[in-house]
Design an enzyme around this catalytic site. Structure first.
Site, short mmCIF file in Angstrom:
data_model
loop_
_atom_site.label_atom_id
_atom_site.label_comp_id
_atom_site.label_asym_id
_atom_site.label_seq_id
_atom_site.Cartn_x
_atom_site.Cartn_y
_atom_site.Cartn_z
N SER A 1 42.30 -22.05 13.76
CA SER A 1 42.08 -20.87 14.59
C SER A 1 40.66 -20.38 14.36
O SER A 1 40.17 -20.43 13.22
CB SER A 1 43.07 -19.76 14.19
N HIS B 1 40.62 -27.03 19.65
CA HIS B 1 40.06 -27.01 21.00
C HIS B 1 39.65 -28.43 21.42
O HIS B 1 39.86 -28.84 22.56
CB HIS B 1 38.83 -26.11 21.06
#
Ligand code: AMP
Length: 286
Positions: free
Chosen positions: A189, A41
């Protein structure tokens, strides 16, 4: 103590802040997420901050994209840490609306990207991509970004959202960002937090199976079937249970009949209770 990005909870607060930036002519970048943020991210946010004057990150665990029996209830939530990561990566604000703010009583409209939403992951997660397309279009309408950033980790998702933006004349440029991996090759993840130590040790096999597929694609007379067979062989004896392996056109995501042109190898597998996905470019395009 490291700084936290300012938190916005309502559409109203968001509109006031972003509207002010727009009036001043500032370009707006947008990174939609479900939170429990990690270095993948952060790469999206840093890329957005390098190309846009202001960056908004949304953190919203979207109930619409989870099926019955999936992990909506136990999906990791870590807003305080997320706000710090956002500030450090260059975001100006975090938008974390409640489910009621996003889907008030009486909500009835959904976005369906036909065909694409039924393939690959869509075949195993009915309604998932309809939930994704619906929430992303709503977020686009709320933030009204100039550019929005999505990871190639979720390759089908970004291809589907590009199609949606094209079909519905969404005035926002969609930017694809390469997958960020752990040192051992596992794609980062939020769901990796579900893995036991033994599962975590086995998880990079998925990336290795993609590499085996890519190697098979370089052999003379290789076909999509010989590539997916190589993936299956690589996972045949380990704890990872392959759900699907597919070769797709890297742009349209249509199933590929040959290996001429940019192709993407897509896989999903279960490791215990955790479902992992990953993908890799075949041939010319990265
Ligand atoms: P998520 O919070 O998992 O819904 O992901 C939010 C955005 O971050 C999506 O565009 C993802 O594709 C992207 N993303 C998640 N993991 C990674 C990663 N390892 N590398 C690059 N982008 C990622």
């Amino acid at each position: 103590m490291s700084r936290s990005a300012p938190l916005l909870r309502t559409k109203r607060e968001l509109r006031a802040l972003v509207g002010g930036w727009r009036t001043r002519g500032l370009s707006i970048g947008f990174v939609p997420t479900m939170g429990a943020l990690h270095a993948g991210h952060a790469a999206l946010i840093r890329r957005a901050a390098s190309e846009c004057a202001r960056v908004v990150v949304s953190v919203f665990v979207n109930p619409l994209q989870f099926g019955p029996g999936e992990d909506y209830g136990r999906y990791p939530r870590a807003l305080a840490a997320d706000r710090k990561l956002c500030a450090a990566a260059g975001a100006a604000a975090v938008y974390a609306p409640s489910a009621g703010e996003m889907y008030p009583e009486g909500f009835r409209t959904h976005v369906e990207v036909e065909g694409l939403s039924q393939l690959y992951c869509g075949a195993y997660r009915p309604g998932h991509f309809r939930g994704v397309a619906t929430v992303v279009l709503k977020l686009f309408n709320q933030v009204r970004p100039d550019r929005a950033y999505f990871g190639e980790k979720d390759f089908q998702q970004v291809a589907l959202l590009e199609r949606m933006a094209l079909d519905l004349d969404v005035p926002c440029r969609i930017v694809r960002v390469p997958t960020v991996r752990e040192a051992d090759g596992l794609a980062m993840s939020s769901r990796n937090a579900y893995l036991s130590p033994e599962e975590r040790a086995a998880a990079p096999t998925l990336r290795a199976a993609l590499a085996a597929g890519a190697a098979a694609a370089r052999r003379p007379a290789a076909t999509p079937a010989s590539v997916t067979a190589a993936v299956r062989r690589a996972l045949a004896h380990g704890p990872l249970k392959l759900q699907y392996a597919a070769v797709a056109d890297a742009r349209t995501l249509e199933p590929a009949r040959d290996l001429r042109g940019p192709r993407r190898l897509l896989v999903a597998a279960h490791l215990g209770r955790t479902r992992l996905i990953d993908n890799l470019a075949l041939g010319r395009v990265g």
